[in-house]
Structure formats: C-alpha cells, structure tokens
Motif scaffolding. Sequence first.
Motif, mmCIF file in Angstrom:
data_model
loop_
_atom_site.group_PDB
_atom_site.id
_atom_site.type_symbol
_atom_site.label_atom_id
_atom_site.label_comp_id
_atom_site.label_asym_id
_atom_site.label_seq_id
_atom_site.Cartn_x
_atom_site.Cartn_y
_atom_site.Cartn_z
ATOM 1 N N CYS A 107 -3.901 -3.059 3.159
ATOM 2 C CA CYS A 107 -3.183 -2.349 2.098
ATOM 3 C C CYS A 107 -3.535 -0.858 2.120
ATOM 4 O O CYS A 107 -2.657 -0.001 1.957
ATOM 5 C CB CYS A 107 -3.528 -2.958 0.746
ATOM 6 S SG CYS A 107 -2.506 -2.372 -0.628
ATOM 7 N N LEU A 108 -4.795 -0.540 2.355
ATOM 8 C CA LEU A 108 -5.214 0.859 2.419
ATOM 9 C C LEU A 108 -4.588 1.570 3.616
ATOM 10 O O LEU A 108 -4.315 2.773 3.555
ATOM 11 C CB LEU A 108 -6.739 0.948 2.487
ATOM 12 C CG LEU A 108 -7.480 0.513 1.217
ATOM 13 C CD1 LEU A 108 -8.988 0.547 1.433
ATOM 14 C CD2 LEU A 108 -7.095 1.407 0.029
ATOM 15 N N ILE A 127 -7.435 -6.134 2.005
ATOM 16 C CA ILE A 127 -7.439 -4.880 1.236
ATOM 17 C C ILE A 127 -7.386 -3.698 2.192
ATOM 18 O O ILE A 127 -6.699 -2.693 1.935
ATOM 19 C CB ILE A 127 -8.683 -4.806 0.332
ATOM 20 C CG1 ILE A 127 -8.664 -5.927 -0.705
ATOM 21 C CG2 ILE A 127 -8.770 -3.443 -0.362
ATOM 22 C CD1 ILE A 127 -9.954 -6.046 -1.511
ATOM 23 N N GLY A 133 0.807 -1.214 0.000
ATOM 24 C CA GLY A 133 0.000 0.000 0.000
ATOM 25 C C GLY A 133 0.839 1.261 0.000
ATOM 26 O O GLY A 133 0.543 2.221 -0.712
ATOM 27 N N SER A 182 -7.018 -2.314 -4.478
ATOM 28 C CA SER A 182 -6.503 -1.124 -3.804
ATOM 29 C C SER A 182 -6.217 -0.019 -4.823
ATOM 30 O O SER A 182 -6.466 1.168 -4.544
ATOM 31 C CB SER A 182 -5.235 -1.457 -3.018
ATOM 32 O OG SER A 182 -5.509 -2.375 -1.974
#
Length: 397
Positions: A237-238, A234, A74, A148
């Motif tokens: 990752c954000l 996800i 990310g 992402s």
Amino acid sequence: MLSLYRRYADAILAVLPGNRLLALDALRGLTITAMILVNNPGSWSYVYGPLRHADWHGWTLTDLIFPFFIVIVGMSLQLSLQRQSAVANAVVIKQAAIRSIKLFALGVFLALFYYNFRDPAYSYIEQKLLTLRWLGVLQRIGLVYFFSVLIVLYCGTRGRIGWLVGLCALYLAAMWYLPYADAQANQFSGLLLFGNSFAAWLDHSVLGASHVYYRSATPFAFDPEGLWSTLPAIASCLSGVLIAQWLQTERSLVQKIRGLLLCGVIAVWLAELWHFSLPINKSLWTPSFVLLSSGYCAIALAACLWLCDVKRWRRWSAPFVVFGANAILFFMFAGLAARALMMLSVGDTSLHSWLFSALYQPLFGDYNGSLAFALSFLLLSYLLMHWCYKRGYIFKV
C-alpha cells in the motif's frame, strides 16, 4: 454498433469530475473486474492456467490482482489526503478507523453468508459460526488501509520509504530467524513451506485451525490473508502512496510515465532475481512479491496514463470506470450472488452447478464453458453496476 458504444462511453465519461485521474479509475475498474472474473468460474475443475493462483512459489496473472488493488488503495489514499490537508489528523484517523471497521465487518458478513439447504444435518452454528474465517480480502484491505493512513499522516517521504523497507525487513527477520514449534515440540525456523512457516504458525496459534482458509494444512493451518503477511501488504500500500506522490510532482506527464515504466521494469527485474533466494509467493506475501506486484502495477498505470492522457483514447475505459466507481459494492454483490447460486438448489445439486453442467458445458465445453460462465456473471453484474452509476449511487464505506 461502434457509434452506439461511442455515445454510451461518452455519456459515462462526461459525468466524471474534471479533477479525476481517469487512468487510475480505469486501472481500479480493470483490477476489480479481473478479481470477479477469476473468482467465479463455472467449475473450479476447469480453469485456464493464467486464471488460477500459483500452487505455491511463483506467480500467475491472477496472483497480481489483489496486490494491484492494495497498491491502488495506496494511490487513492495519498490523493485523498492531499485534498484533505486542512482536516485535523484526529478527524482523519477517526474516519479511517470507521472505514476500516466497516470493511472488516463486511468481510465477516460475507464469510457468514452461506447455508447448506441440501443437507438436513447441516448446522449453521457448528459449521459456520463456530468455524468463522476471521480474515479475508476485505478484512485485509481494512487493516492495511488504517495503518497506512497513520504512516502517511505522520511521516514524510523518507519516513514512508523507511516504513516500507522496515516492514519488509521485520517480516523477513521473523520468517527466517524466529524459532517455533508444533504440538509435538518439533522445532522449526526459516521455512517457507505450505503450512510450515512462522506466518503459518502464528495464524494457527492466534486464530486457530478452524478459523483460517487452509484448515487442513500441516503442521499449521494458516490463512493467505493472515496476520504476519499483513506487514508486507502494508508495504504494498505504501508503494502506491509513493507512486501517487510521483504523479503529484511538477514533472511533465511524459516524464511521469517514463519514471513509472523505469521503476516498474527495475522492480520486476529485481523481484525475479530475488526469487532465487526469496521465492515470490502471494500466500506468504513475501517482499519479493511486493516488489514484483508493485512494479507491474506501476507499469500498468503508465500504460493507462499513456492511453488515456497522451493518446486521448478514453472510450475503452468506460465499462471499467463503471466497475471501479463502485468497487466495494461490486465485490459485495459478486460475493453474495455467488453464494446464493451455491445455496439455491435444482434437484440434488446447486443452481450454480446445474447452470454449468446443463447449459454452459454442453454449449462451450469444459474450459471454455467455465470461462463463459464467469463472463456471463460479469455481464449481469455490469447491468446492476451501470444502473447504480447512472443514478449516482456510489456505495462508500
């Protein structure tokens, strides 16, 4: 010896572009190094506790490795897209899709790369092709990366935070409230047990019991990199995207480090409190696990920034820069080499088992021998990665 290492480290760091964030490169290298170390013991029967995954609820240092890598993806994504701000979204999405497909394909290739030469009755078609594990580490990275990218491209900071929270909320809503049933029509809901959760039921129903990692789990076979747990992955990752945004602000480096430490400590503290009602669990990738791992990753990045950019102690990072520069190649090589050691035979056993029992175990004992094997594997891998680094060969997908 020390002066030799200094010259060696200086030569490695000298070729880094001036705009590279050394702390992030070092953290990436540390993470992939730790991943290969814990994946390649001399014997799985002799592994020190911190180098094992938690049995179920709870966590060890090993459980933090993969989410660290996801968070770093990310961070790298945000920094990369910032440099490509003039590129059309359609082009970025196409590139992201191609990269994700390549990562997924590499993961499938690793899953297929095995043959049991010692068993004359072994059937590659029946025991490998027809029981292929569809999901895994690289497949998860590919899926998480693509979705992402979409979120980052079309959402500002508030939208990204909204997606992070929303994905975790959606995940929990299904895990806690959606009913599901086994083959005997027994109804379940709200469970977070090994082989009995909404995520496990979904993997069992969609992927099939023979195509997941925990095939013998009951009542539902499931995968630790499964379908439903991809949603909070996800979110991990954000969190990396948001960390990178913080680093891109106009604040001083010291302020950025303090902010990372503060947010990291608070996140870890909240995750440990949340653990009493929502267990920290890597295999399920629970939101409390997202909070814990992202918090520790922020703390680790702050430490690397302090060492590399405040104290200017950079030479320690050189070996990890080499590993991190070719993280995917390193992972692929380690996976293929480990499987080759299992496939090659010495008498009626594998080369891997023979090396451990004939060399490492007699010299170092059970647990230290298993660790020494993993360290030797790392050293040999480093020689190849260093050779690639010196020649400017970076494997990109």
